[in-house]
Design an enzyme around this catalytic site. Structure first.
Site, PDB file in Angstrom:
ATOM      1  N   SER A   1       4.929   8.164   2.628  1.00 14.35           N
ATOM      2  CA  SER A   1       4.817   6.670   2.523  1.00 14.35           C
ATOM      3  C   SER A   1       5.251   6.379   1.318  1.00 14.35           C
ATOM      4  O   SER A   1       5.411   6.592   0.348  1.00 14.35           O
ATOM      5  CB  SER A   1       3.334   6.398   2.747  1.00 14.35           C
ATOM      6  OG  SER A   1       3.161   5.092   2.790  1.00 14.35           O
TER       7      SER A   1
ATOM      8  N   TYR B   1      -6.036   6.050   1.391  1.00 19.93           N
ATOM      9  CA  TYR B   1      -4.756   6.370   2.131  1.00 19.93           C
ATOM     10  C   TYR B   1      -3.483   6.795   1.488  1.00 19.93           C
ATOM     11  O   TYR B   1      -2.865   7.772   1.399  1.00 19.93           O
ATOM     12  CB  TYR B   1      -4.407   5.371   3.275  1.00 19.93           C
ATOM     13  CG  TYR B   1      -3.304   5.708   3.737  1.00 19.93           C
ATOM     14  CD1 TYR B   1      -2.963   6.686   5.007  1.00 19.93           C
ATOM     15  CD2 TYR B   1      -1.899   4.980   3.571  1.00 19.93           C
ATOM     16  CE1 TYR B   1      -1.880   6.744   5.623  1.00 19.93           C
ATOM     17  CE2 TYR B   1      -0.723   4.871   4.098  1.00 19.93           C
ATOM     18  CZ  TYR B   1      -0.778   5.967   5.248  1.00 19.93           C
ATOM     19  OH  TYR B   1       0.505   6.120   5.673  1.00 19.93           O
TER      20      TYR B   1
END
Length: 223
Positions: free
Chosen positions: A135, A147
């Protein structure tokens, strides 16, 4: 001989788009996710090139059994895409929910490790490839993002795994998208990346000449 790709988190979003892209490119696709109904529907859309393999990515046994079924069905394995992942409902450290953290770590980190461990013995005979969903959040610091920290792990592990796989001719790529319009988000993000954009990046890495290991592809929305 037709190549085979195993995909976790295959039922929707990036996983489903990659399944379609791979099948269009002539690959067989082994589809792994918890939702049997969605997997069956996706497999029906793709046809004989697809095999639905319901299971839980946080279970090593489920993944190992699914990979063996894929190999038995298609005759081998050429690539695996560790794509399953989740976010958090409550952001931040002080306000965060430790039980939510555990679920995130179990999927984003342990689930990805399980894919790698279970897939590598099947990939070795074909000098196959592993692709990991990282990501943009794993490339920069974001205030209090647990996250994001899980994706920093993915990026670090991807580089280490690439070195490990080099010993037997395998390749590892991390795909690092910015915001993608998928069911990951509660609200639609129509001006952001599409799952098909990420699928294109996965296929670029897999199609690269064997002399070329694509270590990372970073995509970001124009807007």
């Amino acid at each position: 001989m037709t190549k085979t790709l195993f995909i976790t988190g295959a039922s929707t979003g990036i996983g489903a788009a990659t399944a379609h892209a791979a099948a269009k490119a002539g690959w067989n696709v082994a589809l792994f996710a918890r939702s049997a109904d969605k997997l069956d529907a996706l497999a029906a859309e793709i046809g004989e090139q697809a095999l639905a393999l319901p299971g839980d990515a946080t279970s090593y046994d489920d993944q190992a059994a699914a990979l063996q079924r894929a190999v038995d069905h298609f005759g081998g394995l050429d690539a695996a895409f560790a794509n399953a992942g989740r976010g958090l409902g409550t952001p931040g450290t002080e306000a965060g929910d430790p039980e939510e953290w555990r679920g995130l770590v179990d999927l984003n980190i342990m689930g990805l490790l399980y894919t790698a461990k279970a897939a590598i013995p099947h990939l070795k005979p074909n000098k196959g490839s592993l692709v990991l969903t990282g990501s943009a959040a794993g490339r920069r610091h974001i205030k209090g993002s647990i996250y994001g920290a899980s994706k920093w792990f993915v990026h670090g592990f991807a580089g280490n795994l690439a070195e490990e796989m080099r010993d037997w001719g395998g390749r590892c790529t991390v795909i690092a998208p910015g915001m993608v319009d998928t069911p990951f988000f509660d609200q639609a993000k129509p001006d952001k990346l599409r799952p098909e954009d990420v699928a294109d990046a996965v296929m670029h890495a897999l199609r690269a000449d064997p002399r070329n290991t694509v270590l990372e592809i970073h995509l970001f929305p124009t807007h």
